[in-house]
Scaffold this motif. Sequence first.
Motif, mmCIF file in Angstrom:
data_model
loop_
_atom_site.group_PDB
_atom_site.id
_atom_site.type_symbol
_atom_site.label_atom_id
_atom_site.label_comp_id
_atom_site.label_asym_id
_atom_site.label_seq_id
_atom_site.Cartn_x
_atom_site.Cartn_y
_atom_site.Cartn_z
ATOM 1 N N THR A 181 -46.334 19.670 22.181
ATOM 2 C CA THR A 181 -46.526 19.345 20.769
ATOM 3 C C THR A 181 -46.521 17.845 20.492
ATOM 4 O OG1 THR A 181 -45.434 21.414 20.223
ATOM 5 C CG2 THR A 181 -45.700 19.837 18.442
ATOM 6 N N GLY A 182 -45.492 17.145 20.954
ATOM 7 C CA GLY A 182 -45.394 15.711 20.679
ATOM 8 C C GLY A 182 -46.573 14.945 21.239
ATOM 9 N N TRP A 183 -46.926 15.236 22.469
ATOM 10 C CA TRP A 183 -48.051 14.568 23.131
ATOM 11 C C TRP A 183 -49.353 14.863 22.388
ATOM 12 C CZ3 TRP A 183 -52.391 16.732 25.441
ATOM 13 C CH2 TRP A 183 -53.173 15.854 26.185
ATOM 14 N N LEU A 184 -49.574 16.155 22.056
ATOM 15 C CA LEU A 184 -50.819 16.545 21.402
ATOM 16 C C LEU A 184 -50.928 15.956 20.003
ATOM 17 C CD1 LEU A 184 -53.454 18.102 21.530
ATOM 18 C CD2 LEU A 184 -52.211 20.115 20.711
ATOM 19 N N TYR A 185 -49.841 16.012 19.219
ATOM 20 C CA TYR A 185 -49.870 15.429 17.870
ATOM 21 C C TYR A 185 -50.210 13.941 17.931
ATOM 22 C CZ TYR A 185 -47.862 19.507 15.468
ATOM 23 O OH TYR A 185 -47.645 20.741 14.922
ATOM 24 N N GLN A 186 -49.653 13.247 18.907
ATOM 25 C CA GLN A 186 -49.940 11.812 19.036
ATOM 26 C C GLN A 186 -51.436 11.588 19.285
ATOM 27 O OE1 GLN A 186 -48.088 9.860 22.366
ATOM 28 N NE2 GLN A 186 -48.694 7.835 21.672
ATOM 29 N N LYS A 187 -52.012 12.368 20.179
ATOM 30 C CA LYS A 187 -53.448 12.235 20.483
ATOM 31 C C LYS A 187 -54.291 12.550 19.249
ATOM 32 C CE LYS A 187 -53.017 11.338 24.900
ATOM 33 N NZ LYS A 187 -53.238 9.995 25.382
ATOM 34 N N LEU A 188 -54.014 13.684 18.615
ATOM 35 C CA LEU A 188 -54.807 14.091 17.453
ATOM 36 C C LEU A 188 -54.653 13.116 16.292
ATOM 37 C CD1 LEU A 188 -54.098 17.954 17.498
ATOM 38 C CD2 LEU A 188 -56.057 16.746 18.484
ATOM 39 N N ASP A 189 -53.411 12.678 16.042
ATOM 40 C CA ASP A 189 -53.164 11.725 14.955
ATOM 41 C C ASP A 189 -53.882 10.402 15.191
ATOM 42 O OD1 ASP A 189 -51.613 13.592 13.650
ATOM 43 O OD2 ASP A 189 -49.697 12.730 14.299
ATOM 44 N N ASN A 190 -53.949 9.962 16.454
ATOM 45 C CA ASN A 190 -54.668 8.722 16.766
ATOM 46 C C ASN A 190 -56.158 8.846 16.468
ATOM 47 O OD1 ASN A 190 -52.473 7.191 17.527
ATOM 48 N ND2 ASN A 190 -52.665 7.661 19.693
ATOM 49 N N VAL A 191 -56.735 9.984 16.777
ATOM 50 C CA VAL A 191 -58.158 10.185 16.489
ATOM 51 C C VAL A 191 -58.394 10.153 14.983
ATOM 52 C CG1 VAL A 191 -60.111 11.791 16.681
ATOM 53 C CG2 VAL A 191 -58.583 11.434 18.637
ATOM 54 N N PHE A 192 -57.540 10.831 14.223
ATOM 55 C CA PHE A 192 -57.671 10.810 12.753
ATOM 56 C C PHE A 192 -57.478 9.396 12.209
ATOM 57 C CE2 PHE A 192 -56.737 15.487 12.605
ATOM 58 C CZ PHE A 192 -57.810 15.861 11.820
ATOM 59 N N ALA A 193 -56.420 8.723 12.633
ATOM 60 C CA ALA A 193 -56.062 7.421 12.058
ATOM 61 C C ALA A 193 -57.027 6.309 12.449
ATOM 62 C CB ALA A 193 -54.640 7.038 12.474
ATOM 63 N N LEU A 194 -57.446 6.309 13.709
ATOM 64 C CA LEU A 194 -58.267 5.207 14.210
ATOM 65 C C LEU A 194 -59.765 5.490 14.133
ATOM 66 C CD1 LEU A 194 -56.102 4.321 17.344
ATOM 67 C CD2 LEU A 194 -56.075 3.218 15.084
ATOM 68 N N ASN A 195 -60.131 6.741 13.804
ATOM 69 C CA ASN A 195 -61.529 7.121 13.727
ATOM 70 C C ASN A 195 -62.272 6.767 15.014
ATOM 71 O OD1 ASN A 195 -64.000 8.011 12.838
ATOM 72 N ND2 ASN A 195 -64.358 6.291 11.455
ATOM 73 N N THR A 196 -61.625 7.089 16.128
ATOM 74 C CA THR A 196 -62.223 6.805 17.427
ATOM 75 C C THR A 196 -61.936 7.964 18.379
ATOM 76 O OG1 THR A 196 -62.410 5.128 19.171
ATOM 77 C CG2 THR A 196 -60.219 5.538 18.313
ATOM 78 N N PRO A 197 -62.894 8.284 19.238
ATOM 79 C CA PRO A 197 -62.665 9.404 20.164
ATOM 80 C C PRO A 197 -61.705 9.021 21.290
ATOM 81 C CG PRO A 197 -64.833 8.451 20.539
ATOM 82 C CD PRO A 197 -64.232 7.732 19.365
ATOM 83 N N ILE A 198 -61.096 10.036 21.883
ATOM 84 C CA ILE A 198 -60.300 9.837 23.098
ATOM 85 C C ILE A 198 -60.758 10.866 24.122
ATOM 86 C CG2 ILE A 198 -58.292 8.896 21.901
ATOM 87 C CD1 ILE A 198 -56.915 11.612 22.408
#
Length: 161
Positions: free
Chosen positions: A66-83
């Motif tokens: 959960t923690g790892w996934l939320y960080q990844k998903l939140d970064n995509v939303f916040a930074l508007n950049t793919p990972i």
Amino acid sequence: MSNEADGMVDLHWMFDMLHHIDVGLVVLDSKYRVKLWNNFMENHSGVSSSIAKEQSLLALYPELDTGWLYQKLDNVFALNTPIFISWEQRPHFFPFKSYRPITGMANKMYQNVAIRPISNPDGSIKNICLVVYDVTDIATNKMALSAANHKLRRLSQALSK
């Protein structure tokens, strides 16, 4: 045929391709609820799109970190950049069985996952898309090659003594 009819045909084709392409497609909203779950995901997860839709991804897969996934998903939303998440970082993002049990060398499917923002016409990001690639053949071949190279190094070292 009118332009409107042409547009409907194009939309139908795109929808058909999205559902039948040989990669997993999952669209999530900002609360991580499933908005799209294509046939690849249905076939490999055993969860139909009608069941997955509007469910939290973490309700469907509570074993995800959960923690790892939320960080990844939140970064995509916040930074508007793919990972991109490589199978070498996280071999089995989703716990799917390998669908080549006789010819394959793996019990689980190795996956690369791209997480991309989906922009609305106004430029806002309210959804993201997970694109799941089955890279089991590549991963198992690379691991077999690595094991063979390791064995050759050991044999070479033993012979040089």
